[in-house]
Design an enzyme around this catalytic site. Structure first.
Site, short mmCIF file in Angstrom:
data_model
loop_
_atom_site.label_atom_id
_atom_site.label_comp_id
_atom_site.label_asym_id
_atom_site.label_seq_id
_atom_site.Cartn_x
_atom_site.Cartn_y
_atom_site.Cartn_z
CB THR A 32 -39.16 17.85 14.78
OG1 THR A 32 -39.51 17.42 16.08
CG2 THR A 32 -39.58 19.31 14.67
CG ASP A 33 -41.78 13.90 17.48
OD1 ASP A 33 -40.96 14.82 17.71
OD2 ASP A 33 -41.81 12.84 18.15
CD GLU A 34 -39.00 18.42 19.93
OE1 GLU A 34 -39.07 19.51 20.51
OE2 GLU A 34 -38.01 17.68 19.98
CE1 TYR A 50 -35.75 22.15 16.21
CE2 TYR A 50 -37.12 20.79 17.65
CZ TYR A 50 -36.33 20.93 16.51
OH TYR A 50 -36.14 19.85 15.67
CE LYS A 67 -37.38 21.44 11.79
NZ LYS A 67 -36.35 21.42 10.70
P1 NAD Z 1 -27.84 19.39 14.41
O1 NAD Z 1 -28.03 20.58 15.29
O2 NAD Z 1 -26.99 18.26 14.85
O3 NAD Z 1 -27.26 19.85 12.99
C1 NAD Z 1 -27.74 20.96 12.31
C2 NAD Z 1 -26.74 21.30 11.20
O4 NAD Z 1 -27.26 22.41 10.46
C3 NAD Z 1 -25.36 21.72 11.73
O5 NAD Z 1 -24.36 21.09 10.98
C4 NAD Z 1 -25.34 23.23 11.49
O6 NAD Z 1 -24.03 23.74 11.27
C5 NAD Z 1 -26.21 23.35 10.27
N1 NAD Z 1 -26.81 24.67 10.11
C6 NAD Z 1 -27.40 25.44 11.04
N2 NAD Z 1 -27.80 26.59 10.51
C7 NAD Z 1 -27.50 26.55 9.19
C8 NAD Z 1 -27.68 27.43 8.10
N3 NAD Z 1 -28.27 28.62 8.25
N4 NAD Z 1 -27.26 27.05 6.88
C9 NAD Z 1 -26.64 25.84 6.69
N5 NAD Z 1 -26.41 24.99 7.70
C10 NAD Z 1 -26.85 25.32 8.94
O7 NAD Z 1 -29.31 18.90 14.06
P2 NAD Z 1 -29.85 17.44 13.72
O8 NAD Z 1 -30.21 16.78 14.99
O9 NAD Z 1 -28.92 16.79 12.79
O10 NAD Z 1 -31.20 17.81 12.99
C11 NAD Z 1 -31.27 17.91 11.57
C12 NAD Z 1 -32.70 18.22 11.16
O11 NAD Z 1 -33.55 17.17 11.61
C13 NAD Z 1 -33.25 19.50 11.79
O12 NAD Z 1 -34.04 20.14 10.83
C14 NAD Z 1 -34.10 19.02 12.94
O13 NAD Z 1 -35.15 19.91 13.20
C15 NAD Z 1 -34.62 17.71 12.39
N6 NAD Z 1 -34.96 16.67 13.39
C16 NAD Z 1 -34.08 16.36 14.38
C17 NAD Z 1 -34.41 15.35 15.28
C18 NAD Z 1 -33.45 14.93 16.38
O14 NAD Z 1 -33.82 14.11 17.23
N7 NAD Z 1 -32.21 15.42 16.40
C19 NAD Z 1 -35.63 14.68 15.17
C20 NAD Z 1 -36.51 15.03 14.13
C21 NAD Z 1 -36.15 16.03 13.24
P1 TYD Z 2 -33.34 16.40 24.07
O1 TYD Z 2 -32.28 15.40 23.76
O2 TYD Z 2 -32.93 17.82 24.34
O3 TYD Z 2 -34.44 16.31 22.93
P2 TYD Z 2 -35.94 17.01 22.86
O4 TYD Z 2 -36.05 18.07 23.87
O5 TYD Z 2 -35.93 17.56 21.46
O6 TYD Z 2 -36.92 15.89 23.06
O7 TYD Z 2 -34.11 15.89 25.36
C1 TYD Z 2 -34.75 14.62 25.39
C2 TYD Z 2 -35.50 14.54 26.69
O8 TYD Z 2 -34.55 14.53 27.77
C3 TYD Z 2 -36.39 15.74 26.94
O9 TYD Z 2 -37.59 15.30 27.60
C4 TYD Z 2 -35.58 16.62 27.87
C5 TYD Z 2 -34.78 15.62 28.65
N1 TYD Z 2 -33.45 16.07 29.12
C6 TYD Z 2 -33.06 15.88 30.43
O10 TYD Z 2 -33.83 15.33 31.26
N2 TYD Z 2 -31.82 16.30 30.82
C7 TYD Z 2 -30.96 16.90 29.98
O11 TYD Z 2 -29.84 17.30 30.40
C8 TYD Z 2 -31.35 17.08 28.60
C9 TYD Z 2 -30.43 17.73 27.61
C10 TYD Z 2 -32.61 16.65 28.21
#
Ligand code: NAD
Ligand code: TYD
Length: 353
Positions: free
Chosen positions: A133-135, A159, A163
């Site tokens: 992630t970019d975070e 988080y 990561k």
């Molecule tokens: P998500 O929470 O929707 O899905 C995570 C999945 O991983 C779930 O299906 C969960 O059951 C599975 N999981 C959790 N622990 C596990 C374990 N120990 N073994 C096997 N499976 C396990 O997450 P997402 O949004 O799909 O994110 C996927 C990846 O992308 C993550 O690594 C996250 O850090 C990264 N990412 C997410 C975003 C975003 O905006 N959602 C952006 C950049 C990077």
């Molecule tokens: P989120 O979807 O949780 O992603 P991330 O924290 O990984 O960026 O949140 C996106 C943005 O929205 C973040 O700045 C937090 C904000 N946010 C709210 O304002 N209200 C909410 O209920 C949630 C879940 C997030």
């Protein structure tokens, strides 16, 4: 040929699985622990695909991963599995250390042992890709340039720290053991099958249920939104053509404040599903207590992946968010399946008061 993909019952991993199974005949072995964020119904579109094999288990179960590697001899491992919600990491960081740090460590060890036994030719073809992630880069002021791959890691939430730790492990396994790794750092994703604890699906579902739309703090925080299928396409490009040991930032140059995002969703819903009393969905918006340590701005400089691999997003925010709202309107049954009592408990805890 096959690829072992972890976290496939979640938001982004499932998009990768659907995309790859539609695009080729290569087998996908998918491994998911089915935590609260992973649901079998998310994989329904590919469950009957003969090239897809679902395995219920954890990346932290080294014996299971070793068995899958020995049995299926994948040419690559793509690790999506993680705990992914910042707010949950604030309430309970331990699960993030367990999965994102220890889980990645155990997965890397199983992969290293497998890789070391391959022939030289197979070793040189093999890839391990870490989805990050970019975070990990921390937060930007309004004036600062977007995150480049050379930015320092300055994670601010549990988080992001977990990561960052896993990215460091992946890097070390490359430098120390020669494991052929790639890392991608992407900005915020949105799209179908996004678990409704995250901002965009939460706002859509709350709006449809006539509930308040909670914006943290002043809502001027900026996120750089990318449609999920653009992200998974980018991951595949990196897997196929990325340079070993390198990291690639992925983003679509789509910076938006949270206020803008929520108002945009309300406007689309006003058009697609007008409220019975004729009022606007935006009247449900409410400003709530800010997230502790809330990062102010994320933005990705995507020039490396664009220049080296020719990847470009296909969706703009306008097209992607419209598709996303329509998907949630059409798939409320999926939302009902994935939101159980534990989900309602989470909402009560997070939004109390
Ligand atoms: P998500 O929470 O929707 O899905 C995570 C999945 O991983 C779930 O299906 C969960 O059951 C599975 N999981 C959790 N622990 C596990 C374990 N120990 N073994 C096997 N499976 C396990 O997450 P997402 O949004 O799909 O994110 C996927 C990846 O992308 C993550 O690594 C996250 O850090 C990264 N990412 C997410 C975003 C975003 O905006 N959602 C952006 C950049 C990077
Ligand atoms: P989120 O979807 O949780 O992603 P991330 O924290 O990984 O960026 O949140 C996106 C943005 O929205 C973040 O700045 C937090 C904000 N946010 C709210 O304002 N209200 C909410 O209920 C949630 C879940 C997030």
């Amino acid at each position: 040929m096959s690829i072992l993909v972890t976290g496939t019952a979640g938001f982004i991993g499932s998009s990768f699985a659907r995309q790859r199974l539609a695009a080729s005949n290569e087998k996908i072995i998918s491994l998911d622990a089915l935590t609260y964020a992973g649901h079998p119904s998310t994989l329904l579109p590919v469950m009957d695909n003969p090239n897809h094999l679902f395995v219920h288990g954890s990346i932290g179960d080294k014996a299971l991963v070793a068995k899958l590697l020995a049995e299926y001899k994948p040419r690559a491992v793509v690790n999506f599995a993680a705990e992914s919600h910042v707010d949950r990491s604030i309430h309970g960081p331990e699960a993030f250390i367990e999965t994102n740090v220890l889980g990645t460590f155990r997965l890397l060890e199983a992969v290293r042992e497998y890789w070391q036994e391959l022939t030289r030719e197979e070793q040189s073809q093999f890839r391990y890709l870490q989805v990050s992630t970019d975070e990990v880069y921390g937060t930007l002021s309004r004036e600062e340039a977007p995150f480049a791959e050379t930015n320092r890691y300055e994670p601010n939430s549990p988080y992001a720290a977990s990561k960052a730790a896993s990215d460091h492990l992946v890097r070390a396994w490359h430098h120390t053991y020669g494991l052929p790794v790639l890392t991608t750092n992407c900005s915020n994703n949105y799209g179908p099958y996004h678990f409704p604890e995250k901002l965009i699906p939460l706002v859509i579902m709350n709006a449809l249920a006539d509930k308040k739309l909670p914006i943290y703090g002043d809502g001027q925080q900026v996120r750089d939104w990318l449609y999920v299928e653009d992200h998974t396409r980018a991951i595949y490009e990196v897997l196929e053509r990325g340079q070993l040991g390198e990291t690639y930032n992925i983003g679509g140059w789509n910076e938006k404040t949270n206020r803008e995002v929520v108002y945009t969703i309300c406007t689309i819903l006003d058009e697609l599903k007008p409220r019975e009393d004729g009022s606007c969905y935006s009247r449900l918006i409410t400003f709530v207590k800010d997230r502790p340590g809330h990062d102010r701005r994320y933005a990705i400089d995507a020039r490396k992946i664009e220049g080296e691999l020719g990847w470009k997003p296909q969706e703009t925010f306008d097209t992607g968010i419209r598709k996303t709202v329509q998907w949630y309107l059409d798939n409320q049954a999926w939302v009902r399946l994935v939101t159980d009592a534990a989900y309602r408990e989470w909402l009560e805890k997070q939004y109390a008061g």
